[in-house]
Design a protein around this motif. Structure first.
Motif, PDB file in Angstrom:
ATOM      1  N   GLU A  24     -13.388  11.677 -31.677  1.00 53.62           N
ATOM      2  CA  GLU A  24     -14.598  12.915 -32.849  1.00 53.62           C
ATOM      3  C   GLU A  24     -16.183  12.597 -32.278  1.00 53.62           C
ATOM      4  O   GLU A  24     -17.048  12.807 -32.231  1.00 53.62           O
ATOM      5  CB  GLU A  24     -14.411  12.250 -34.051  1.00 53.62           C
ATOM      6  N   ARG A  25     -16.021  11.281 -32.643  1.00 50.78           N
ATOM      7  CA  ARG A  25     -17.655  10.115 -32.029  1.00 50.78           C
ATOM      8  C   ARG A  25     -18.178  10.872 -30.585  1.00 50.78           C
ATOM      9  O   ARG A  25     -19.390  11.167 -30.667  1.00 50.78           O
ATOM     10  CB  ARG A  25     -17.891   8.995 -32.246  1.00 50.78           C
ATOM     11  N   GLU A  26     -17.623  10.959 -29.067  1.00 47.94           N
ATOM     12  CA  GLU A  26     -17.474  11.012 -27.788  1.00 47.94           C
ATOM     13  C   GLU A  26     -17.562  12.777 -28.638  1.00 47.94           C
ATOM     14  O   GLU A  26     -18.449  13.272 -27.382  1.00 47.94           O
ATOM     15  CB  GLU A  26     -16.048  11.277 -27.025  1.00 47.94           C
ATOM     16  N   LYS A  27     -16.760  13.498 -29.302  1.00 47.69           N
ATOM     17  CA  LYS A  27     -17.190  14.888 -29.231  1.00 47.69           C
ATOM     18  C   LYS A  27     -18.352  15.145 -30.180  1.00 47.69           C
ATOM     19  O   LYS A  27     -19.262  15.914 -29.187  1.00 47.69           O
ATOM     20  CB  LYS A  27     -16.035  15.688 -29.766  1.00 47.69           C
ATOM     21  N   GLU A  28     -19.323  14.315 -30.850  1.00 53.50           N
ATOM     22  CA  GLU A  28     -20.381  14.819 -31.570  1.00 53.50           C
ATOM     23  C   GLU A  28     -21.791  14.331 -30.785  1.00 53.50           C
ATOM     24  O   GLU A  28     -22.405  14.999 -30.707  1.00 53.50           O
ATOM     25  CB  GLU A  28     -20.776  13.867 -32.681  1.00 53.50           C
ATOM     26  N   MET A  29     -21.041  13.404 -29.678  1.00 58.60           N
ATOM     27  CA  MET A  29     -22.370  13.145 -28.385  1.00 58.60           C
ATOM     28  C   MET A  29     -22.488  13.741 -27.069  1.00 58.60           C
ATOM     29  O   MET A  29     -23.467  13.806 -27.404  1.00 58.60           O
ATOM     30  CB  MET A  29     -21.701  11.443 -28.268  1.00 58.60           C
ATOM     31  N   GLN A  30     -21.643  14.078 -27.292  1.00 55.52           N
ATOM     32  CA  GLN A  30     -21.539  15.077 -26.350  1.00 55.52           C
ATOM     33  C   GLN A  30     -22.168  16.283 -26.852  1.00 55.52           C
ATOM     34  O   GLN A  30     -23.157  17.613 -26.251  1.00 55.52           O
ATOM     35  CB  GLN A  30     -20.144  15.683 -25.511  1.00 55.52           C
ATOM     36  N   ASP A  31     -22.136  17.188 -28.029  1.00 58.08           N
ATOM     37  CA  ASP A  31     -22.757  17.973 -28.631  1.00 58.08           C
ATOM     38  C   ASP A  31     -24.163  17.675 -28.895  1.00 58.08           C
ATOM     39  O   ASP A  31     -25.216  18.276 -28.063  1.00 58.08           O
ATOM     40  CB  ASP A  31     -22.474  18.844 -29.912  1.00 58.08           C
ATOM     41  N   ASP A  32     -24.392  16.737 -28.749  1.00 61.58           N
ATOM     42  CA  ASP A  32     -25.869  16.311 -29.108  1.00 61.58           C
ATOM     43  C   ASP A  32     -26.701  16.502 -27.416  1.00 61.58           C
ATOM     44  O   ASP A  32     -28.245  17.023 -27.620  1.00 61.58           O
ATOM     45  CB  ASP A  32     -26.663  14.998 -29.773  1.00 61.58           C
TER      46      ASP A  32
END
Length: 209
Positions: A24-32
């Motif tokens: 989930e953290r990696e997905k949020e970082m990718q979206d940012d």
């Protein structure tokens, strides 16, 4: 199954595992990162064919067609700080004369506008003019035309380069060939603004002529 076991079962089903939390953290970082990339590097297909000029970016364009006389079209470029740059609109009648504009004379009225010197933050010595006050006279091979302030305010500067380089009006009247810079009071600007046209309205008016 007792209530305690049911609670444990439901809790284990909803509890996030470390692996899921990491994903989930990696997905949020990718979206940012994708959002930042869009801001810094916009899609080339969304960009205009030519970048906006400093005039387009910093000023709002207004026009005074037929100002006091038919064909005497002038522009007023207003900066966010209130300063107004005035000059000849591309449809001004002077540009229709063969050879274009050949001379500019700031010695009009009772004084030579080119001799004005404004100093300090308070713009000492600034001359206060009405919208119909003459700023200069532009000459062609066949005629001469009076250019006026268009806005009521303090005359801060005239473009003295035009005295030796009148051709700037023919090549870049809306940039290096501007006529003068005027600072109107907010109340005076609101009054004159209602009589001016925006760019699109000005284009439509001239297309109809």
């Amino acid at each position: 199954m007792n209530d305690h076991n049911v609670y444990q079962t439901n809790n284990s089903e909803t509890e996030e595992t470390p692996e899921q939390a990491q994903q989930e953290r990696e997905k949020e970082m990718q979206d940012d990162e994708e959002e930042l990339h869009k801001l810094l590097l916009p899609n080339v297909h969304d960009l205009p064919l030519t970048p906006p000029s400093a005039i387009d970016f910093n000023f709002v364009a207004y026009f005074a067609p037929d100002f006091l006389k038919p064909g005497h079209d002038q522009f007023v470029y207003r900066h966010a700080n209130g300063l107004c740059v005035i000059g000849l609109a591309p449809t001004h009648v002077a540009f229709k004369d063969e050879g274009g504009i050949t001379a500019v004379d700031f010695n009009v009225g009772k004084s030579d506008r080119s001799g004005f010197k404004v100093t300090g933050k308070r713009k000492k010595n600034a001359q206060h003019f009405e919208s119909n006050t003459a700023v200069c006279k532009v000459c062609t091979n066949n005629d001469s035309y009076i250019v006026r302030c268009c806005v009521k305010g303090s005359l801060l500067e005239v473009n003295n380069r035009l005295i030796k380089q009148p051709g700037l009006l023919n090549s870049s009247a809306d940039r290096e060939g501007y006529i003068a810079i005027i600072m109107p009071k907010p109340a005076d600007w609101l009054k004159i603004k209602s009589s001016l046209l925006g760019l699109e309205d000005y284009k439509r008016k001239r297309e109809e002529c």
